[in-house]
Design a protein around this motif. Structure first.
Motif, PDB file in Angstrom:
ATOM      1  N   VAL A  26       0.866  -1.181   0.000  1.00 58.81           N
ATOM      2  CA  VAL A  26       0.000   0.000   0.000  1.00 58.81           C
ATOM      3  C   VAL A  26       0.898   1.225   0.000  1.00 58.81           C
ATOM      4  N   LEU A  29      -1.942   5.918   0.309  1.00 56.50           N
ATOM      5  CA  LEU A  29      -3.401   5.928   0.169  1.00 56.50           C
ATOM      6  C   LEU A  29      -4.011   7.164   0.820  1.00 56.50           C
ATOM      7  N   ARG A  31      -7.942   8.926   1.521  1.00 55.35           N
ATOM      8  CA  ARG A  31      -9.394   8.780   1.479  1.00 55.35           C
ATOM      9  C   ARG A  31     -10.017   9.796   2.424  1.00 55.35           C
ATOM     10  N   LEU A  39      -7.610   8.575   5.603  1.00 53.61           N
ATOM     11  CA  LEU A  39      -6.290   8.067   5.220  1.00 53.61           C
ATOM     12  C   LEU A  39      -5.503   9.221   4.631  1.00 53.61           C
ATOM     13  N   LEU A  65      -8.662   1.671   5.794  1.00 56.14           N
ATOM     14  CA  LEU A  65      -7.617   1.090   4.949  1.00 56.14           C
ATOM     15  C   LEU A  65      -8.068  -0.264   4.412  1.00 56.14           C
ATOM     16  N   VAL A  68     -10.608   0.289   1.635  1.00 52.10           N
ATOM     17  CA  VAL A  68     -10.032   0.764   0.380  1.00 52.10           C
ATOM     18  C   VAL A  68      -9.253  -0.355  -0.314  1.00 52.10           C
ATOM     19  N   ALA A  75     -10.127   4.650  -3.389  1.00 52.14           N
ATOM     20  CA  ALA A  75      -8.990   5.486  -3.009  1.00 52.14           C
ATOM     21  C   ALA A  75      -9.051   6.785  -3.796  1.00 52.14           C
ATOM     22  N   GLN A  76      -8.739   7.887  -3.136  1.00 52.90           N
ATOM     23  CA  GLN A  76      -8.667   9.182  -3.808  1.00 52.90           C
ATOM     24  C   GLN A  76      -7.227   9.574  -4.103  1.00 52.90           C
ATOM     25  N   ARG A  79      -1.839   3.897  -4.211  1.00 51.91           N
ATOM     26  CA  ARG A  79      -1.813   2.675  -5.022  1.00 51.91           C
ATOM     27  C   ARG A  79      -1.779   1.450  -4.122  1.00 51.91           C
ATOM     28  N   THR A  88      -5.715  -1.333  -7.357  1.00 53.98           N
ATOM     29  CA  THR A  88      -6.302  -0.101  -6.836  1.00 53.98           C
ATOM     30  C   THR A  88      -7.664   0.149  -7.455  1.00 53.98           C
ATOM     31  N   ASN A  89      -8.658   0.299  -6.599  1.00 59.47           N
ATOM     32  CA  ASN A  89     -10.023   0.664  -6.982  1.00 59.47           C
ATOM     33  C   ASN A  89     -10.717  -0.364  -7.878  1.00 59.47           C
TER      34      ASN A  89
END
Length: 279
Positions: A26, A29, A31, A39, A65, A68, A75-76, A79, A88-89
């Motif tokens: 991770v 990240l 969020r 996050l 976490l 996500v 996640a905004q 990765r 991711t996503n």
């Protein structure tokens, strides 16, 4: 699945293992939930064949976490990679197919189905789900159902729930529901399992059974675990390494002994600057 006598080893009863490979990575990240940053550039590494603990005060971002990483929240920024592949996503069902499973703080069993039926629903690619196969290949469908049933019965025996296999899942105790959650993950032959507070609301007897199961699955079947837990006795006896989160990011990673001694960890838990929000 017969549980064998546990091997002796280091301070946590571990034998030597090759844990150099990073299974889950991770990176940065981010969020937000409205004005709350849950996050804030969170980083985390989980190495293959480990039981990694994830701790931190309420509001540190631990469950966010998990959500996500497993695709339940987007996640905004940042990765997530699993076995070197970017996940991711991705939606949860696609992440599930990569061998990553998770449990929840509050078990999400199918309440109106039996314990056995809860397990038999889990395997992916069931031929009986297609109308074509149900009509034209009933023999193949039946063989697969029998194989899934056999595996489900073996898993239930392993987690000591065989005696309630025909009981509605809603009638189980809180501890039994946690064991059922673990059993459901085992129907997928996972590579990595994320456990969100497996010990919450579990009596000492079932807690001991649960931790024994986790150790066995890690040692004998090579399943890697990442565990959120507020019971520090459980974390310190079960997990190595331990990752500490604070204010949406990683504070430190170390052995249980290092975590116990680190003044930053003590400050994070006792500093009083955290509101009780999702952790």
């Amino acid at each position: 699945m017969t549980r064998e006598t546990e091997e002796s080893g280091g301070p946590h009863g571990k034998t030597s293992r090759s844990d150099d490979a990073v299974l889950l990575k991770v990176q940065g990240l981010v969020r937000d939930f409205d004005s709350l940053r849950a996050l804030d550039g969170a980083d985390l590494e989980v190495h293959s064949d480990t039981i990694t603990g994830l701790i931190g005060p309420n509001g540190a971002g631990k469950t966010t976490l998990f959500n996500v990483v497993t695709g339940f929240h987007l996640a905004q920024g940042g990765r997530v990679t699993l076995n070197g592949q970017d996940i991711t996503n991705l939606p949860p069902h696609r992440i599930f197919r990569h061998g990553l499973c998770r449990t929840f703080q509050i078990p999400r069993e199918h309440q109106s189905l039996s314990v056995l039926e809860n397990l038999m629903l889990v395997p992916i690619g069931q031929q009986g789900e297609g109308l074509f196969n149900a009509w034209l290949r009933p023999g193949a469908v039946r063989r697969q159902e029998l194989a899934n049933r056999k595996k489900a019965l073996e898993v239930l025996e392993f987690v000591d729930l065989s005696h309630v296999r025909d009981e509605y899942a809603r009638n189980l105790s809180g501890g039994q529901k946690k064991l059922l959650e673990l059993a459901r993950t085992l129907m997928t032959d996972p590579t990595l399992v994320l456990l969100d507070e497996p010990g919450a609301g579990v009596n000492p007897t079932l807690m001991h059974r649960l931790t024994d199961n986790i150790r066995y699955l890690n040692r004998e079947r090579g399943i890697t675990f990442l565990v959120i837990e507020h019971d520090m006795d459980m974390i310190m006896s079960l997990c190595d390494p331990v990752v500490v989160m604070s204010e949406g990011r990683q504070l430190m990673t170390g052995s249980p002994e290092e975590v116990r001694r680190d003044p930053r960890v003590l400050e994070a838990y006792l500093g009083g600057q955290y509101a009780t929000v999702e952790g």
